[in-house]
Design a protein around this motif. Structure first.
Motif, PDB file in Angstrom:
ATOM      1  N   LEU A   1       0.860  -1.186   0.000  1.00 56.50           N
ATOM      2  CA  LEU A   1       0.000   0.000   0.000  1.00 56.50           C
ATOM      3  C   LEU A   1       0.896   1.236   0.000  1.00 56.50           C
ATOM      4  N   LEU A   2       0.727   2.090  -0.988  1.00 55.89           N
ATOM      5  CA  LEU A   2       1.493   3.338  -1.081  1.00 55.89           C
ATOM      6  C   LEU A   2       0.578   4.473  -0.651  1.00 55.89           C
ATOM      7  N   ILE A   3       0.774   4.935   0.570  1.00 60.00           N
ATOM      8  CA  ILE A   3      -0.152   5.884   1.172  1.00 60.00           C
ATOM      9  C   ILE A   3       0.389   7.304   1.069  1.00 60.00           C
ATOM     10  N   GLY A   4      -0.278   8.114   0.254  1.00 64.00           N
ATOM     11  CA  GLY A   4       0.086   9.519   0.118  1.00 64.00           C
ATOM     12  C   GLY A   4       1.074   9.773  -1.012  1.00 64.00           C
ATOM     13  N   GLN A   5       1.224  11.057  -1.321  1.00 60.99           N
ATOM     14  CA  GLN A   5       2.024  11.471  -2.478  1.00 60.99           C
ATOM     15  C   GLN A   5       3.502  11.137  -2.347  1.00 60.99           C
ATOM     16  N   TYR A   6       4.067  11.210  -1.150  1.00 61.41           N
ATOM     17  CA  TYR A   6       5.503  10.956  -1.006  1.00 61.41           C
ATOM     18  C   TYR A   6       5.835   9.503  -1.320  1.00 61.41           C
ATOM     19  N   ALA A   7       5.039   8.576  -0.792  1.00 64.64           N
ATOM     20  CA  ALA A   7       5.256   7.149  -1.050  1.00 64.64           C
ATOM     21  C   ALA A   7       5.048   6.841  -2.530  1.00 64.64           C
ATOM     22  N   GLN A   8       4.031   7.450  -3.133  1.00 61.77           N
ATOM     23  CA  GLN A   8       3.753   7.197  -4.542  1.00 61.77           C
ATOM     24  C   GLN A   8       4.851   7.768  -5.424  1.00 61.77           C
ATOM     25  N   ARG A   9       5.329   8.949  -5.096  1.00 62.96           N
ATOM     26  CA  ARG A   9       6.418   9.547  -5.876  1.00 62.96           C
ATOM     27  C   ARG A   9       7.665   8.678  -5.799  1.00 62.96           C
ATOM     28  N   TYR A  10       7.979   8.184  -4.601  1.00 62.07           N
ATOM     29  CA  TYR A  10       9.204   7.409  -4.427  1.00 62.07           C
ATOM     30  C   TYR A  10       9.129   6.057  -5.134  1.00 62.07           C
ATOM     31  N   TYR A  11       8.008   5.348  -4.988  1.00 61.55           N
ATOM     32  CA  TYR A  11       7.921   3.983  -5.515  1.00 61.55           C
ATOM     33  C   TYR A  11       7.361   3.881  -6.933  1.00 61.55           C
ATOM     34  N   LEU A  12       6.530   4.822  -7.347  1.00 59.27           N
ATOM     35  CA  LEU A  12       5.967   4.754  -8.691  1.00 59.27           C
ATOM     36  C   LEU A  12       6.727   5.615  -9.690  1.00 59.27           C
ATOM     37  N   GLY A  13       7.426   6.629  -9.192  1.00 63.47           N
ATOM     38  CA  GLY A  13       8.227   7.484 -10.059  1.00 63.47           C
ATOM     39  C   GLY A  13       7.424   8.058 -11.207  1.00 63.47           C
ATOM     40  N   GLN A  14       7.973   7.939 -12.417  1.00 57.90           N
ATOM     41  CA  GLN A  14       7.341   8.517 -13.600  1.00 57.90           C
ATOM     42  C   GLN A  14       6.070   7.785 -14.027  1.00 57.90           C
TER      43      GLN A  14
END
Length: 194
Positions: free
Chosen positions: A123-136
């Motif tokens: 679970l990627l919770i919030g923008q910081y986690a999504q930016r780090y793990y999903l990138g582009q």
């Protein structure tokens, strides 16, 4: 393989964390070799850091509701691991907590993830986690990324943060609780069925 205890020691002696270690503050995360579900978010809340219990607040209550798990399952099943992008409460900012410190996850996530070979859903919770793990690969906004969650399955499930500060967002996007939450629960349920 490096052990959890060795990694904790390295975290505490890292110069980046000196002020926390000197104040007796310990890093807050949870690693379990049998974990199948990983929760990644920005950083512990002040309350969680003080109690040394992750997701020990209203945000945690809402997250457990979304996941469809009990408090006992969340803390005692051995199925859940928690790796914030920073293992220390970063302090208060003008609009909520400060962001996680840069460079922290880069140092510590990989060796800790190596200790958990059974993770099947993150679970990627919030923008910081999504930016780090999903990138582009993430959408241009958090809302769009969450709305198109199915693009990231089966590995990742992006979510909005369950903070009370996001009640307005939840009211503006009723599809989250009518559509996303049931899908999340359907993804989580099999992990607790065995």
């Amino acid at each position: 393989m490096v052990t959890r205890e060795e990694i904790v020691q390295a975290i505490q002696t890292d110069p980046q964390n000196r002020r926390f270690t000197e104040q007796g503050v310990k890093p807050l995360f949870h690693v379990d070799p049998s974990a199948e579900l990983l929760i990644i978010s920005q950083a512990p809340s002040r309350r969680a850091q003080e109690s040394m219990v992750f997701w020990d607040d209203k945000s945690g209550d809402r997250l457990r509701d979304w996941m469809g798990v009990t408090k006992d399952q969340f803390y005692n099943s051995g199925k859940i691991a928690v790796l914030p992008l920073d293992f220390y409460y970063p302090g208060k900012g003008p609009h909520g907590d400060l962001p996680p410190r840069k460079g922290f996850a880069e140092k510590w996530h990989e060796p800790l993830l190596a200790l958990m070979p059974n993770i099947s859903l993150t679970l990627l919770i919030g923008q910081y986690a999504q930016r780090y793990y999903l990138g582009q690969s993430r959408e241009s906004t958090l809302t769009a990324t969450v709305e198109h969650f199915d693009q990231y399955l089966p590995k990742y499930f992006p979510l909005v943060h369950p903070s009370p500060l996001n009640l307005g967002w939840l009211k503006q996007h009723p599809w989250f609780e009518t559509s996303i939450v049931p899908t999340l629960q359907a993804q989580v349920k099999p992990i607790f069925s065995v």
